[in-house]
Design an enzyme around this catalytic site. Structure first.
Site, PDB file in Angstrom:
ATOM      1  N   TYR A   1      66.009 -61.620   5.303  1.00  0.00           N
ATOM      2  CA  TYR A   1      65.141 -61.011   6.332  1.00  0.00           C
ATOM      3  C   TYR A   1      64.120 -62.030   6.856  1.00  0.00           C
ATOM      4  O   TYR A   1      63.954 -62.195   8.066  1.00  0.00           O
ATOM      5  CB  TYR A   1      64.434 -59.773   5.766  1.00  0.00           C
TER       6      TYR A   1
ATOM      7  N   SER B   1      57.897 -61.161  13.060  1.00  0.00           N
ATOM      8  CA  SER B   1      57.160 -60.623  11.908  1.00  0.00           C
ATOM      9  C   SER B   1      56.278 -61.742  11.373  1.00  0.00           C
ATOM     10  O   SER B   1      56.547 -62.924  11.633  1.00  0.00           O
ATOM     11  CB  SER B   1      58.156 -60.201  10.821  1.00  0.00           C
TER      12      SER B   1
END
Ligand SMILES: NC(=O)c1ccc[n+]([C@@H]2O[C@H](COP(=O)([O-])OP(=O)(O)OC[C@H]3O[C@@H](n4cnc5c(N)ncnc54)[C@H](OP(=O)(O)O)[C@@H]3O)[C@@H](O)[C@H]2O)c1
Length: 260
Positions: free
Chosen positions: A152, A139
Site C-alpha cells: 500500500y 496519502s
C-alpha cells in the site's frame, strides 16, 4: 458553465464527500464505484438537494478492461470531464509474507494502473477543451516505506511522484495536478484493510472524510501540487527527509503494530 467532475470511489468516505462538495458548488458529476446501490442512493440525495445531474457508472476498476469501458461510456454520452478525481483505492494490512496476493494484485491495479490510465485517457481530452484539474488521492504513506503495509505505501509513493511529475510536464497547458495526502482519516478504509487494532487508529480521534475532502477540493481548485492534510501530518511527512531511513522504518513499523 457547469464543471463536470469524474470521481472514482464515490460510494463512501472521502470520495463520497468530494461528490457532495462538488455538487454544492453547482457542478455535475460522474460517480464510479462497485456498489451500485450506494451510488444510486447518493445520486438521489445529491440531485434532489443541489439541482445538478449525476451519472452513475458501476465498475470494478481493478479489472483491466473496466477503464477503457468507463472512458467509452463517458465519451459516448458526450460528457466532457473538467475535473478528474482519482480517489478509489484500498490497503492491505500485515506482513508481506502473509498477506493476500489476490488483494495486493488488485490494489496495484486500482491504486496505480487505473489511476495512471485514467490520466492518460483524459489529459488529451482536457487539453482539447482548454484545460482541467486532476486530483489524485495519495496519502501521507507516500513519503516513506511502510512495514506491515508494504505494498500500500509503495502504491501511494507512486501516486505522489507520478502526480508531481506530470503536473510539472503539464505546466502551461491549463491542466493542474494535485496529489492529496491525507493522514489516517475516518472512513471504511481501516475496516476494509482489517486494521482497526493498529496503533495508527485504535483510540485515536481521526479527522472526518468531510474535512479531508474539503481540504483536497480547495487544493485542487487552487492547483496546488502536493496537499498534505493537517499540520501534524505536514511536519511528519517533511521530517522524514531529514531522518535516518533505518529509524523511519522502525518508527512506521511501531506505529502500524497492533495495539494490545
Ligand atoms: N482513510 C484513510 O485513512 C486514508 C488515508 C490516506 C489516503 N486514503 C486514500 O483515500 C482514498 C479513499 O479512501 P477512503 O478512506 O475514503 O476509504 P473508503 O471509505 O473505503 O472508500 C474507498 C472507495 O473506493 C471504492 N473502491 C474500492 N475498490 C474499488 C474497485 N475495485 N473499483 C471501484 N471502486 C473501488 C469504494 O467503493 P466500492 O466498495 O463501492 O467499490 C469506495 O467508494 C483511497 O485512495 C485511500 O487509499 C485514505
Amino acid at each position: 458553465m457547469k464543471k463536470i467532475a469524474l470521481i472514482t470511489g464515490a460510494s463512501s468516505g472521502i470520495g463520497k464527500e468530494l461528490a457532495i462538495i462538488h455538487a454544492k458548488a453547482g457542478g455535475d458529476l460522474v460517480i464510479v464505484a462497485r456498489n451500485t446501490e450506494k451510488l444510486i442512493q447518493l445520486k438521489g440525495e445529491i440531485e434532489e438537494k443541489y439541482q445538478v445531474t449525476v451519472h452513475v457508472i458501476s465498475k470494478d476498476l481493478s479489472i483491466k478492461e473496466s477503464v477503457d469501458q468507463l472512458f467509452k461510456e463517458i465519451t459516448d454520452k458526450g460528457i466532457s470531464i473538467n475535473y478528474l478525481i482519482n480517489n478509489a483505492g484500498f490497503g492491505e494490512y500485515g506482513e508481506f509474507q502473509n498477506t493476500s496476493w489476490d488483494r495486493e494484485e488488485k490494489m496495484i491495479a486500482l491504486n496505480i494502473t487505473t489511476l495512471t490510465q485514467l490520466c492518460k485517457l483524459f489529459i488529451p481530452h482536457m487539453i482539447r477543451h482548454g484545460g482541467g484539474r486532476i486530483l489524485n488521492v495519495a496519502s501521507t504513506a507516500a513519503f516513506q516505506p511502510g512495514p506491515l503495509m508494504a505494498v500500500y505505501y509503495a502504491t501511494k509513493a507512486f501516486v505522489l511522484h507520478f502526480s508531481e511529475a506530470i503536473g510539472e510536464e503539464l505546466k502551461d497547458t491549463g491542466i493542474t495536478v494535485t496529489a492529496l495526502c491525507p493522514g489516517a482519516t475516518q472512513s471504511n478504509f481501516f475496516n476494509d484493510a482489517q486494521m482497526n487494532d493498529s496503533k495508527l487508529v485504535k483510540g485515536k480521534k481521526l479527522p472526518s472524510s468531510e474535512d479531508v475532502a474539503n481540504y483536497g477540493y480547495r487544493a485542487m481548485k487552487k492547483g496546488k501540487s502536493v496537499a498534505i492534510h493537517g499540520i501534524g501530518n505536514f511536519l511528519l511527512a517533511n521530517s522524514v527527509r531529514f531522518s535516518p531511513r533505518f529509524l523511519v522504518l522502525k518508527m512506521v513499523k511501531f506505529i502500524q503494530r497492533k495495539s494490545i
